[in-house]
Scaffold this motif. Structure first.
Motif, PDB file in Angstrom:
ATOM      1  N   GLY A 121     -18.591  -0.145   3.620  1.00 61.46           N
ATOM      2  CA  GLY A 121     -18.210  -0.919   2.447  1.00 61.46           C
ATOM      3  C   GLY A 121     -16.750  -0.762   2.103  1.00 61.46           C
ATOM      4  N   ASP A 122     -16.342  -1.427   1.041  1.00 65.21           N
ATOM      5  CA  ASP A 122     -14.970  -1.348   0.568  1.00 65.21           C
ATOM      6  C   ASP A 122     -14.895  -0.239  -0.456  1.00 65.21           C
ATOM      7  N   LYS A 123     -14.186   0.806  -0.132  1.00 68.32           N
ATOM      8  CA  LYS A 123     -14.085   1.959  -1.021  1.00 68.32           C
ATOM      9  C   LYS A 123     -12.837   1.847  -1.887  1.00 68.32           C
ATOM     10  N   THR A 124     -12.688   0.730  -2.561  1.00 70.61           N
ATOM     11  CA  THR A 124     -11.545   0.522  -3.444  1.00 70.61           C
ATOM     12  C   THR A 124     -11.949   0.862  -4.874  1.00 70.61           C
ATOM     13  N   ALA A 125     -11.111   1.627  -5.538  1.00 65.61           N
ATOM     14  CA  ALA A 125     -11.370   1.925  -6.942  1.00 65.61           C
ATOM     15  C   ALA A 125     -11.091   0.668  -7.749  1.00 65.61           C
TER      16      ALA A 125
ATOM     17  N   LYS B 288      -8.894   3.249  -1.353  1.00 68.72           N
ATOM     18  CA  LYS B 288      -7.837   2.429  -1.947  1.00 68.72           C
ATOM     19  C   LYS B 288      -7.885   2.584  -3.460  1.00 68.72           C
ATOM     20  N   SER B 289      -6.716   2.803  -4.036  1.00 66.57           N
ATOM     21  CA  SER B 289      -6.611   2.941  -5.486  1.00 66.57           C
ATOM     22  C   SER B 289      -5.497   2.041  -5.998  1.00 66.57           C
TER      23      SER B 289
ATOM     24  N   GLY C 141       6.083  12.358  -8.423  1.00 67.21           N
ATOM     25  CA  GLY C 141       7.259  11.904  -9.165  1.00 67.21           C
ATOM     26  C   GLY C 141       6.912  10.672  -9.975  1.00 67.21           C
ATOM     27  N   THR C 142       7.839   9.716 -10.015  1.00 65.29           N
ATOM     28  CA  THR C 142       7.624   8.453 -10.729  1.00 65.29           C
ATOM     29  C   THR C 142       7.668   7.329  -9.697  1.00 65.29           C
ATOM     30  N   PRO C 143       6.508   6.974  -9.148  1.00 67.35           N
ATOM     31  CA  PRO C 143       6.479   5.973  -8.068  1.00 67.35           C
ATOM     32  C   PRO C 143       6.982   4.604  -8.515  1.00 67.35           C
ATOM     33  N   LYS C 144       7.601   3.906  -7.579  1.00 65.64           N
ATOM     34  CA  LYS C 144       8.039   2.529  -7.799  1.00 65.64           C
ATOM     35  C   LYS C 144       6.941   1.587  -7.323  1.00 65.64           C
ATOM     36  N   VAL C 145       7.098   0.299  -7.633  1.00 64.92           N
ATOM     37  CA  VAL C 145       6.134  -0.710  -7.197  1.00 64.92           C
ATOM     38  C   VAL C 145       6.064  -0.701  -5.676  1.00 64.92           C
ATOM     39  N   GLY C 146       4.865  -0.691  -5.149  1.00 65.11           N
ATOM     40  CA  GLY C 146       4.662  -0.707  -3.699  1.00 65.11           C
ATOM     41  C   GLY C 146       3.389   0.024  -3.334  1.00 65.11           C
ATOM     42  N   VAL C 147       3.146   0.106  -2.038  1.00 69.72           N
ATOM     43  CA  VAL C 147       1.942   0.753  -1.528  1.00 69.72           C
ATOM     44  C   VAL C 147       2.329   2.062  -0.853  1.00 69.72           C
ATOM     45  N   MET C 148       1.668   3.132  -1.248  1.00 66.96           N
ATOM     46  CA  MET C 148       1.872   4.429  -0.643  1.00 66.96           C
ATOM     47  C   MET C 148       0.689   4.704   0.287  1.00 66.96           C
ATOM     48  N   HIS C 149       0.990   5.045   1.531  1.00 65.99           N
ATOM     49  CA  HIS C 149      -0.052   5.326   2.516  1.00 65.99           C
ATOM     50  C   HIS C 149      -0.117   6.818   2.792  1.00 65.99           C
ATOM     51  N   GLY C 150      -1.320   7.330   2.911  1.00 63.48           N
ATOM     52  CA  GLY C 150      -1.527   8.716   3.262  1.00 63.48           C
ATOM     53  C   GLY C 150      -2.682   8.822   4.235  1.00 63.48           C
ATOM     54  N   SER C 151      -2.842  10.008   4.797  1.00 61.58           N
ATOM     55  CA  SER C 151      -3.953  10.225   5.731  1.00 61.58           C
ATOM     56  C   SER C 151      -4.218  11.715   5.851  1.00 61.58           C
TER      57      SER C 151
ATOM     58  N   MET D  51      -6.766  10.307  11.073  1.00 60.21           N
ATOM     59  CA  MET D  51      -8.061   9.638  11.249  1.00 60.21           C
ATOM     60  C   MET D  51      -8.590   9.022   9.953  1.00 60.21           C
ATOM     61  N   TYR D  52      -8.307   9.667   8.820  1.00 59.05           N
ATOM     62  CA  TYR D  52      -8.841   9.227   7.535  1.00 59.05           C
ATOM     63  C   TYR D  52      -7.689   8.750   6.652  1.00 59.05           C
ATOM     64  N   PRO D  53      -7.497   7.445   6.548  1.00 55.96           N
ATOM     65  CA  PRO D  53      -6.395   6.936   5.718  1.00 55.96           C
ATOM     66  C   PRO D  53      -6.810   6.742   4.263  1.00 55.96           C
ATOM     67  N   PHE D  54      -5.811   6.700   3.403  1.00 58.70           N
ATOM     68  CA  PHE D  54      -5.995   6.256   2.019  1.00 58.70           C
ATOM     69  C   PHE D  54      -4.703   5.576   1.592  1.00 58.70           C
ATOM     70  N   GLU D  55      -4.797   4.744   0.573  1.00 61.17           N
ATOM     71  CA  GLU D  55      -3.603   4.088   0.060  1.00 61.17           C
ATOM     72  C   GLU D  55      -3.696   3.925  -1.441  1.00 61.17           C
ATOM     73  N   ILE D  56      -2.512   3.932  -2.056  1.00 56.08           N
ATOM     74  CA  ILE D  56      -2.422   3.720  -3.494  1.00 56.08           C
ATOM     75  C   ILE D  56      -1.427   2.590  -3.712  1.00 56.08           C
ATOM     76  N   ASN D  57      -1.881   1.537  -4.375  1.00 56.61           N
ATOM     77  CA  ASN D  57      -1.042   0.390  -4.686  1.00 56.61           C
ATOM     78  C   ASN D  57      -0.503   0.579  -6.090  1.00 56.61           C
ATOM     79  N   PHE D  58       0.797   0.808  -6.190  1.00 59.34           N
ATOM     80  CA  PHE D  58       1.450   0.975  -7.485  1.00 59.34           C
ATOM     81  C   PHE D  58       1.938  -0.388  -7.958  1.00 59.34           C
ATOM     82  N   GLU D  59       1.424  -0.825  -9.104  1.00 61.19           N
ATOM     83  CA  GLU D  59       1.755  -2.138  -9.666  1.00 61.19           C
ATOM     84  C   GLU D  59       2.473  -1.978 -10.987  1.00 61.19           C
ATOM     85  N   GLU D  60       3.170  -3.053 -11.409  1.00 59.41           N
ATOM     86  CA  GLU D  60       3.847  -3.046 -12.716  1.00 59.41           C
ATOM     87  C   GLU D  60       2.857  -3.059 -13.843  1.00 59.41           C
TER      88      GLU D  60
END
Length: 127
Positions: A25-29, A56-57, A103-113, A118-127
């Motif tokens: 499934g889609d594991k998006t918060a 995904k957050s 810190g204080t993230p700017k608008v954009g997508v941060m990728h981690g793993s 093998m196990y990715p995650f991402e955080i989409n920082f929006e205005e």
């Protein structure tokens, strides 16, 4: 006869893999269920165990942010986190909470793993 048995087993394994992938499934918060703001600081909660949940957050940009990982008897590669864009490489507690200051993230997508990628995650920082 031996080729038929091998073929049937191979097909069964492939079908099993396809079902496992389709059931993840889609594991998006949704609506930032794992994101909170406390005393002007944003906290993004992720669970690490055989991957990261949610994968995904969505969070707000421009707010001091802490990424908080919760683990419980974690012995797989998700016990190590990498965020290349921030030059972060950190081992998580086997059981407990590990915080990473973003810190204080700017608008954009941060990728981690995980440490192995093998196990990715991402955080989409929006205005």
């Amino acid at each position: 006869m031996k080729k038929i048995v091998i073929s049937v087993l191979l097909v069964a394994v492939l079908i099993g893999m396809a079902l496992a992938i389709s059931n993840t499934g889609d594991k998006t918060a949704i609506n930032g269920n794992n994101v909170s703001v406390v005393d002007g600081k944003q906290i993004i909660d992720l669970t690490a165990k055989s991957g990261y949940s949610p994968e995904k957050s969505v969070a707000k940009a421009g707010i001091p942010t802490t990424l908080r990982f919760t683990t419980s008897g974690n012995y797989d590669c998700s016990s190590s986190v990498r965020i290349p864009s921030m030059n972060v490489s950190k081992n998580l507690e086997l059981s407990g909470i590990t915080e990473i200051d973003l810190g204080t993230p700017k608008v954009g997508v941060m990728h981690g793993s995980c440490g192995m990628g093998m196990y990715p995650f991402e955080i989409n920082f929006e205005e």
